[in-house]
Design an enzyme around this catalytic site. Structure first.
Site, PDB file in Angstrom:
ATOM      1  N   ASP A 188       0.875  -1.152   0.000  1.00  0.00           N
ATOM      2  CA  ASP A 188       0.000   0.000   0.000  1.00  0.00           C
ATOM      3  C   ASP A 188       0.924   1.216   0.000  1.00  0.00           C
ATOM      4  O   ASP A 188       2.106   1.104   0.345  1.00  0.00           O
ATOM      5  CB  ASP A 188      -0.927  -0.014   1.229  1.00  0.00           C
ATOM      6  CG  ASP A 188      -2.131   0.872   0.992  1.00  0.00           C
ATOM      7  OD1 ASP A 188      -3.162   0.656   1.651  1.00  0.00           O
ATOM      8  OD2 ASP A 188      -2.063   1.765   0.121  1.00  0.00           O
TER       9      ASP A 188
HETATM   10  C1  GLC Z   1      -4.245   4.360  -0.243  1.00  0.00           C
HETATM   11  C2  GLC Z   1      -5.124   3.163  -0.085  1.00  0.00           C
HETATM   12  C3  GLC Z   1      -5.037   2.211  -1.244  1.00  0.00           C
HETATM   13  C4  GLC Z   1      -4.793   2.998  -2.519  1.00  0.00           C
HETATM   14  C5  GLC Z   1      -3.415   3.595  -2.417  1.00  0.00           C
HETATM   15  C6  GLC Z   1      -3.107   4.510  -3.610  1.00  0.00           C
HETATM   16  O1  GLC Z   1      -3.724   4.755   0.976  1.00  0.00           O
HETATM   17  O2  GLC Z   1      -5.037   2.432   1.135  1.00  0.00           O
HETATM   18  O3  GLC Z   1      -6.248   1.466  -1.288  1.00  0.00           O
HETATM   19  O4  GLC Z   1      -4.882   2.153  -3.654  1.00  0.00           O
HETATM   20  O5  GLC Z   1      -3.209   4.305  -1.206  1.00  0.00           O
HETATM   21  O6  GLC Z   1      -3.907   5.645  -3.567  1.00  0.00           O
END
Ligand code: GLC
Length: 669
Positions: free
Chosen positions: A218
Site C-alpha cells: 500500500d
Molecule cells: C491508499 C489506499 C489504497 C490505494 C493507495 C493509492 O492509501 O489504502 O487502497 O490504492 O493508497 O492511492
C-alpha cells in the site's frame, strides 16, 4: 515483447523495486515502459499530482455487492476498464475485499461483504471484468485491515483458522481469476507489518495460495525496504528516494541476495509483459461516455435494496408526491479518500425524475441537511398536504472515508427527528437512504411505510432510485452485510485498543455467523431484500455426485404479476463437528429473472469447499464425515427449503474424535 533481466544493470534492478513516482513503475532509463496505476474501485480516479481527471462515478463496491450478481459486477469493472483504456491506465488498484468485521469501519463502502464467499466470488468477477478488457487488477488489502483507526500502527491479532476461513478466504477465491497484483495492507498482522511479513506474503500468499504475480505495498506501507524484499514484496510504492540507498546498503551488508533481487525484478518484468500483451490484444475503448453512464445506471438498478414496503411502493401515479430531505440535488455517490472519483455529472432532482416517469404531481425542497438546518414548519406543512412523501436521508463522505471509522450507525439527530415528525403528519412515507454501510434505522423505521436503501450507488443513483420508486424497475438487491439493531451488538464495540493490538477474539464468528450463534435479533439479516414480486421455493432434489459433491435442484415460482429477479442463497451447516462451526455459511447463490407467474428450476452444485473448515491442527482445509444440512433461502434468516446430506469419506482421511461420542452431546437427532 519479452524482457530479460540480464539487460538491466544492478542499479536499474534495484530501482525497479521502488517505482518512478506516485503512480508509475521505473523505466530503467528508457529500456522499459512504465506501468501506470490508478485507483478504483468505485470508478477511475486518475491523478497527476494535484489534478484528478473526470471519470464516471460507478456504484461503490459495497453497493455493487448488494446486486449479488457476478454479471453486474463484471459489467461494472469492464466499464471502468473502458475508461482506463481511454486514459492510459494499465492497472486499477482494485477490488478491495477486506471483510466487514465491524460495520463501523470507515472504508466499508469500498468493500463487498462480511462474508468471505460472497466477497471472493464477486471479486473474481470484478477482476475478470478488468483483465478480460486489458487492464490489470490489484486485489487489496492483504490482509486484516478491517478498520481505519490507526491502521498503520495497530496490529491485527488473528488465529490461523480465522485468518484462512474469513480474512484470507476472499483472496483465495479471487486468485482463481489470476489478478496481476496483490496489494499488502498497512497494518501489522500478528505483530509484524504486512509489508515485511514473510509468513503471510511468502509462505501463505505465494506458497500456499500459489500467487505468482506482483506484490505491491500500500502507498507508504513499507517501513524497511530490505525486510519487505525478503518477505517477497516486489514493489514499494509510492516512489521513495530512500529506498534505493536502503536496498544498496542492505545488499552490501549481505542482508539481501542477488536471487531475492532478481526474483522481484523478474516479477515486475513479467508484469510489464502482461501489460503490453493486454494493451495490444484486449484493451480498447468500446463505449462512449453516454454508454458508460447507461452501464453505470444498469449496475445501480441491480444494487438498490428494498428494505420495507407496506403498501407504499411502487408510487401511485395518481397520487401527489412531495420529496424532501437531504442531498436532494447532490446525492452521495461515494466515500472519501483514495477511491473518490471526480465526476461532473449532475443528478436531476428526484422529484423531477419521478414526475418524468409517472406524470405524478410532485414538489420538493431541501428542508434539512445532514447536520443542521431544519425548516420544520415548512416541511411538515408540505408533507401533510401531499398524498405521498419521499424523504431522502443518509451519510456522505464525511462519515464514510479512508483514514477514519464511523462512531455511530445512526443517522444524524436532525434527520431522525425529521423522519419521525413527517411520519406523524403523513401515513405514506418512503425513506430513501444513501449510505456507505449499515445504518441503524430502529429509532424511526416504524414511523414510515417503506425504506429503499440506495447505498453509495454512483452518479446514476437517483435515476435508479426513481426507476425503483415508480416501478419501472423491480428491486432485486439483497444486503451483503447484516444491519444490526444496535451498535452494541457489533464486534469489538466499544473499541478499546490496548495501544498496539486489536485481538480478533470473535474468531470466525463475524457478521451473520456471530448473530446466528448468539441468537441475536438484527434489523435486517445478511442476504435480505424485498421485491415487488413474490417467490415460492419448492421441489428440492439433492443428488450425490461424488464423495463431497452434490447437485441441488429446486423450483422458484414467481407468484406475482410482476416479473422480478430473485437471489437464491445456499447455506450449509455441519450438524456435528469436532470444532466450533457457524449455524450456517453461505456456499452458493444465483440471481435469476423469473417472469410473472412463471416457475424456473434452479440447479446449484456444491463441492468439497462447501463442507470444509480450515483445520489449524492439520494446517489444511478439512472435510469431516457426518451429516450436513443444506439450507436454501431468500435470506440468511428466511430459509425456504432444507435437506440433509451425509459425507462418508474413507476412515484414513478422518482424524476427528468418534462422532458417535459427540452425537450424545445433544446434537440435533
Ligand atoms: C491508499 C489506499 C489504497 C490505494 C493507495 C493509492 O492509501 O489504502 O487502497 O490504492 O493508497 O492511492
Amino acid at each position: 515483447m519479452n524482457y530479460d533481466i540480464n539487460d538491466l544493470t544492478f542499479e536499474e534492478k534495484l530501482r525497479l523495486l521502488t517505482g518512478k513516482d506516485f503512480w508509475q513503475t521505473y523505466d530503467a532509463n528508457g529500456k522499459l515502459d512504465s506501468v501506470f496505476m490508478s485507483d478504483g474501485p468505485n470508478g477511475l480516479r486518475k491523478c497527476d499530482g494535484e489534478h484528478t481527471e473526470e471519470s464516471i462515478a460507478m456504484p461503490c463496491i459495497s453497493a455493487l455487492a448488494n446486486s449479488w450478481s457476478e454479471e453486474t459486477v463484471f459489467t461494472d469493472s469492464a466499464t471502468i476498464a473502458d475508461e482506463c483504456a481511454e486514459k492510459g491506465v494499465d492497472i486499477l488498484l482494485a477490488p478491495g475485499v477486506n471483510i466487514k468485521r465491524t460495520p463501523l469501519c470507515g472504508r466499508n463502502f469500498e468493500y463487498f461483504s462480511e462474508d468471505p464467499y460472497l466477497s471472493g466470488i464477486l471479486a473474481k468477477a470484478y477482476i475478470r471484468g478488468l483483465q478480460e478488457n486489458g487492464v490489470g487488477a490489484c486485489i487489496k488489502h492483504f490482509c486484516c485491515n478491517n478498520r481505519e483507526y490507526d491502521r498503520e500502527f495497530i496490529s491485527s491479532e488473528v488465529d490461523e483458522r480465522t485468518l484462512r476461513e474469513i480474512y484470507v478466504r476472499p483472496f483465495e477465491i479471487a486468485l482463481e481469476a489470476e489478478p496481476w497484483l496483490v496489494m499488502c495492507s498497512y497494518n501489522p498482522v500478528n505483530g509484524i507489518y504486512a509489508s515485511e511479513n514473510k509468513k503471510i506474503l511468502k509462505d501463505l500468499l505465494r506458497k500456499r495460495l500459489g500467487f505468482s504475480g506482483v506484490i505491491v505495498s500500500d502507498w507508504g506501507a513499507v517501513h524497511n525496504s530490505y525486510k519487505a524484499l525478503k518477505a517477497t514484496l516486489d514493489l514499494r510504492m509510492a516512489f521513495d528516494e530512500r529506498a534505493y540507498g536502503e536496498l544498496k546498503t542492505a545488499y552490501e551488508r549481505g542482508l539481501i541476495t542477488d536471487a531475492e533481487i532478481n526474483f522481484s525484478a523478474d516479477n515486475l518484468l513479467r508484469l510489464l509483459e502482461k501489460v503490453q500483451k493486454a494493451k495490444k490484444e484486449r484493451r480498447k475503448v468500446r463505449f462512449s461516455v453516454a454508454e458508460r453512464r447507461e452501464r453505470a445506471l444498469s449496475v445501480a438498478r441491480e444494487s438498490i435494496v428494498l428494505l420495507k414496503n407496506e403498501g407504499a411502493l411502487p408510487l401511485d401515479p395518481r397520487k401527489s408526491v412531495y420529496v424532501a430531505g437531504c442531498f436532494l440535488s447532490d446525492p452521495p455517490y461515494g466515500g472519501g479518500g483514495s477511491s473518490k472519483v471526480r465526476t461532473t455529472f449532475k443528478s436531476e432532482p428526484l422529484a423531477r425524475l419521478i414526475c418524468e416517469r409517472t406524470g405524478a404531481k410532485t414538489g420538493f425542497r431541501q428542508h434539512f441537511s445532514d447536520d443542521g438546518m431544519f425548516a420544520e414548519k415548512c416541511l411538515l406543512e408540505s408533507a401533510a398536504a401531499a398524498d405521498r412523501v419521499v424523504l431522502c436521508v443518509g451519510e456522505d463522505e464525511r462519515k464514510n472515508r479512508e483514514g477514519a471509522d464511523r462512531i455511530t450507525l445512526r443517522l444524524s439527530e436532525v434527520q431522525e427527528n425529521a423522519i419521525k415528525m413527517v411520519g406523524k403528519v403523513n401515513k405514506n412515507v418512503t425513506v430513501v437512504v444513501y449510505a456507505g454501510g449499515a445504518i441503524d434505522m430502529s429509532p424511526w423505521i416504524h414511523s414510515v411505510n417503506a425504506v429503499v436503501y440506495a447505498g453509495f450507488c454512483g452518479e446514476a443513483v437517483n435515476l435508479a432510485v426513481a426507476d425503483i420508486l415508480t416501478g419501472k424497475v423491480c428491486p432485486s438487491g439483497k444486503l451483503a452485510e447484516t444491519f444490526p439493531l444496535s451498535i452494541a451488538d457489533t464486534v469489538a464495540y466499544p473499541y478499546e485498543p490496548d495501544g498496539y493490538c486489536d485481538r480478533y477474539e470473535e474468531g470466525i464468528f463475524v457478521g451473520y455467523r456471530r448473530y446466528d450463534r448468539d441468537g441475536k435479533e438484527v434489523l435486517f439479516p445478511f442476504g435480505y431484500g424485498l421485491s415487488y414480486a413474490n417467490f415460492a421455493y419448492s421441489n428440492l432434489v439433492v443428488q450425490k455426485a461424488g464423495e463431497t459433491s452434490f447437485t441441488l435442484s429446486f423450483d422458484v415460482e414467481n407468484l406475482s404479476s410482476v416479473s422480478g429477479k430473485e437471489v437464491v442463497q445456499v447455506y450449509v451447516k455441519d450438524i456435528v463437528s469436532s470444532v466450533s462451526r457457524p449455524e450456517k455459511e453461505l456456499k452458493g447463490f444465483v440471481k435469476k429473472l423469473i417472469e410473472a407467474g412463471k416457475k424456473e428450476r434452479i440447479t446449484i452444485r456444491l463441492e468439497a469447499d462447501a463442507f470444509a473448515f480450515y483445520s489449524a491442527a492439520l494446517d489444511e482445509w478439512y472435510v469431516e464425515n457426518g451429516d450436513y444440512e443444506i439450507q436454501i433461502g431468500s435470506s440468511s434468516r428466511d430459509i425456504r427449503l432444507k435437506a440433509r446430506v451425509k459425507i462418508e469419506l474413507p476412515p484414513e482421511s478422518q482424524y476427528t474424535v468418534e462422532k458417535a461420542d459427540l452425537r450424545e452431546i445433544g446434537s440435533e437427532t
